[in-house]
Motif scaffolding. Structure first.
Motif, mmCIF file in Angstrom:
data_model
loop_
_atom_site.group_PDB
_atom_site.id
_atom_site.type_symbol
_atom_site.label_atom_id
_atom_site.label_comp_id
_atom_site.label_asym_id
_atom_site.label_seq_id
_atom_site.Cartn_x
_atom_site.Cartn_y
_atom_site.Cartn_z
ATOM 1 N N MET A 1 0.832 -1.196 0.000
ATOM 2 C CA MET A 1 0.000 0.000 0.000
ATOM 3 C C MET A 1 0.873 1.256 0.000
ATOM 4 N N GLY B 1 1.117 4.026 -2.975
ATOM 5 C CA GLY B 1 0.924 5.440 -2.685
ATOM 6 C C GLY B 1 2.011 6.309 -3.283
ATOM 7 N N ARG C 1 1.297 6.544 -6.952
ATOM 8 C CA ARG C 1 0.097 7.362 -7.161
ATOM 9 C C ARG C 1 0.441 8.852 -7.059
ATOM 10 N N HIS D 1 -5.921 0.940 -0.861
ATOM 11 C CA HIS D 1 -5.625 1.886 0.211
ATOM 12 C C HIS D 1 -5.891 1.235 1.570
ATOM 13 N N ILE E 1 -10.278 2.488 5.280
ATOM 14 C CA ILE E 1 -10.026 3.927 5.441
ATOM 15 C C ILE E 1 -11.190 4.671 6.109
ATOM 16 N N ARG F 1 -5.680 10.501 5.036
ATOM 17 C CA ARG F 1 -4.949 10.343 3.779
ATOM 18 C C ARG F 1 -5.855 10.175 2.568
ATOM 19 N N VAL F 2 -7.174 10.017 2.777
ATOM 20 C CA VAL F 2 -8.074 9.879 1.631
ATOM 21 C C VAL F 2 -9.035 11.065 1.516
#
Length: 364
Positions: A154, A158, A161, A241, A244, A266-267
């Protein structure tokens, strides 16, 4: 009584005469110490990230890690000629981990002393202790969730991304559409409970009440027919992710009451909080009930208040339900909602509908 130290979240490895036998720039061909590959894999499976702080030529050393078949297990390699303490500090800051959750292993007493002097909370180990690390309590999490087992993947997803986000030419909405985001909402099972507890404990900016629910309290709510404990997870084309978000929902005679809505910070940029509220509003409209929510203002959750207000929630007094100290009740007249344009939502019908998951198509 001495307070127990936190579990290690990241182990930072030296390379020469620690991870492998010999000195790379002098010996050329170096090999892993026997048994260390198994240690690396085992720590990775427990959700412990692993990084590198080594005085070496970066390209040469990283190429050797790749040739040994273990480069994929390491995040944030700091391979340079600077102080080891500076490298360890940079790794901790990049991961946003407290120094007390970082460990450093090196064959040289002087290097361990240098790190310990500048970062006294970091736990330092001699190279000869490497094979025994998995047996130590500080490297043994009480619970290893599915998210923990995928933590490295993950994190690496990230990084990719964010690199693509930085290079993207166009609007934020166009970038979000390109990700293929999928938000899945499920009833919390045994494994998810630990992650849900962690979210209620660690999430402050996106926690509607600031309340922490213990493992015991969450399991009691799962078993209570008047409550739903829902966990939200997110995935996109780069990978998962993980879990979350969490929703604690109470069924009342004339309403559904959101006792807690919390999402990982973080989202936030993916609009997850708004998507969850839209889904709840849509489901409440289907059921013909009022949607209410508890909110307690804290020093850090202003963003959650804005999310509720933007969604249309307003102050409300509900007969027969006394508010907890400092918690105000907000209400929303539920309306049918389409999915956000940039993500799809897969979710069960609340409260026992057996028709299976419902997928919202991407809005045009």
């Amino acid at each position: 009584m001495t307070e127990a130290q936190p579990t290690i979240k990241c182990l930072v490895w030296d390379l020469d005469n620690t991870l492998w036998r010999g000195t790379l720039l002098e010996d050329g061909e170096v090999a892993l110490h026997e048994g260390l590959r198994e240690v690396i894999v085992e720590l990775d499976s427990r959700g412990i990230l692993q990084a590198v702080a080594s005085r070496n030529d970066h390209d040469h050393a990283w190429g050797r890690l790749e040739k040994l078949g273990i480069a994929e297990y390491f995040v944030l390699p700091r391979i340079n000629w600077g102080a080891k303490s500076a490298s360890v500090r940079a790794i901790a800051e990049e991961l946003n981990f407290a120094p007390a959750t970082i460990a450093f292993i090196d064959d040289q007493p002087a290097e361990r002393a240098e790190v310990a002097f500048h970062l006294p909370e970091v736990r330092c180990y001699p190279a000869e202790d490497a094979l025994g690390l998995p047996d130590r309590p500080e490297f043994t999490p009480a619970v290893v969730t599915g998210d923990a087992r995928r933590r490295r993947q993950m994190y690496q997803a990230g990084v990719r991304r964010e690199a693509e986000r930085t290079e993207h030419v166009g609007t934020d909405e166009e970038f979000l559409r390109s990700l293929g985001l999928e938000l899945r909402i499920e009833r919390a099972g045994d494994e998810a409970i630990s992650r849900v507890e962690e979210l209620t404990l660690r999430t402050s900016q996106m926690n509607a009440t600031g309340v922490h629910y213990s493992d015991e309290a969450l399991r009691a709510l799962v078993a209570d027919e008047e409550h739903e404990v829902l966990v939200a997870s997110l995935i996109d084309r780069f990978g998962p992710h993980g879990a979350i978000g969490v929703i604690l929902l109470e069924r009342r005679p004339a309403s559904w009451h959101i006792k807690l809505l919390a999402t990982s910070c973080r989202v936030v940029s993916f609009g997850v909080g708004a998507a969850l509220l839209r889904w709840l509003s849509d489901e409440a409209a289907r059921a013909g009930v009022l949607l209410t929510a508890g909110f307690r203002r804290t020093e850090r959750n202003r963003m959650m208040e804005v999310a509720y207000r933007f969604a249309g929630f307003r102050e409300h007094t509900e007969d027969g339900h006394e508010a907890e100290d400092g918690v105000q009740t907000l209400a929303l007249e539920p309306t049918r909602q389409d999915a956000p344009a940039h993500l799809a939502v897969l979710a069960p019908r609340p409260f026992g509908d057996a028709s299976g998951p419902v997928e919202w198509a991407h809005a045009e």
